[in-house]
Design a protein around this motif. Structure first.
Motif: not given
Length: 267
Positions: A6-13, A80-83, A87-96
């Motif tokens: 139920g928690t989206p991961r980087v690999s999902d998108y 970089v991101a890990h698969p 996804l919310d953590d990756a989003a924070r990195v991208i946006l910040r």
């Protein structure tokens, strides 16, 4: 689609088919690939084989000599991101950080994909829409005392009956951009005994129709039995039978806007 947890991961998108460049490529050759590409490229991962060595941006290319090797201008200070990263953590990195794209690497440092700000936006859209669908399903069940089920499927735009008589020209431009960049929210459609009523997404449908798109992704609420829906009656009264019947309102031609324009010109 999100993982079973139920928690989206980087690999999902993430995008798995990634365009890369070699450290030994010249600045001129990479710049030419940017110019000739039909896609928007703000930069490329720089890979030696599968291993990600750096990232080169369009800005890096502009400031470098044409015959310079990419490895001399690329950034080696990689974010970089890990698969399996949330996804919310990756989003924070991208946006910040202001970075538009993050290379996705596995434990060995090999490039396995790329995650962009557009992917993050798409994930938020796909998580928000089911909540809207669920609320509408429960409302229909409570009002009409029937069961419903939800499906995700492609629908032909010509088969849809609109339930909204007008859309706005300025919003159509935004929907056009979303369609072109894969950010359009799925439609919400009610299947009432085979009659497909468009419950949400009139701007998206009108924009898609103008672009010659014939099908769209949709969440479909299938009613357990045919019922008389108020929105269907409204559509009949307003003569709405197809997408062509949806009127486009341009606020630039609204009387109030014209009056304000004249007043400003008179000053």
């Amino acid at each position: 689609m999100a993982t079973d947890t139920g928690t989206p991961r980087v690999s999902d998108y993430m995008t798995r088919d990634v365009v890369t460049v070699s450290p030994d490529d010249t600045v001129a050759s990479v710049a030419r690939r940017v110019a000739e590409s039909d896609e928007e490229h703000s930069g490329f991962p720089v890979c030696d084989g599968r291993r990600c060595e750096g990232f080169v941006t369009a800005r890096d290319l502009l400031l470098a000599a044409d015959n310079a090797a990419v490895f001399t201008v690329m950034s080696e200070d990689l974010v970089v991101a890990h698969p399996e990263m949330d996804l919310d953590d990756a989003a924070r990195v991208i946006l910040r950080s202001g970075i538009q794209k993050l290379p996705v690497v596995d434990d060995a440092g090999n490039l396995v994909g790329i995650i962009s700000n557009a992917d993050v936006i798409r994930s938020q859209i796909e998580r928000a829409t089911p909540e809207k669908v669920g609320k509408l399903s429960r409302t229909l069940e409570n009002i009409h005392g029937i069961g419903t089920r939800e499906e995700r499927r492609r629908v032909a735009l010509r088969d849809l009956t609109p339930t909204q008589s007008k859309v706005y020209a300025d919003e159509l431009e935004g929907r056009r951009y979303e369609l072109e960049h894969g950010l359009a929210e799925p439609l919400v459609v009610i299947d009432n005994g085979g009659d497909l009523l468009l419950a949400d997404g009139h701007h998206r449908v009108k924009a898609a129709h103008r672009q010659g798109i014939e099908e769209s992704d949709a969440y479909v609420i299938v009613l357990g039995e045919g019922v008389e829906l108020g929105m269907a009656e409204t559509a009949r009264k307003e003569g709405l039978e197809s997408i062509d019947d949806i009127c486009v309102v341009d606020y630039a031609h609204h009387p109030l806007v014209q009056t304000i324009t004249r007043l400003n010109e008179a000053e």
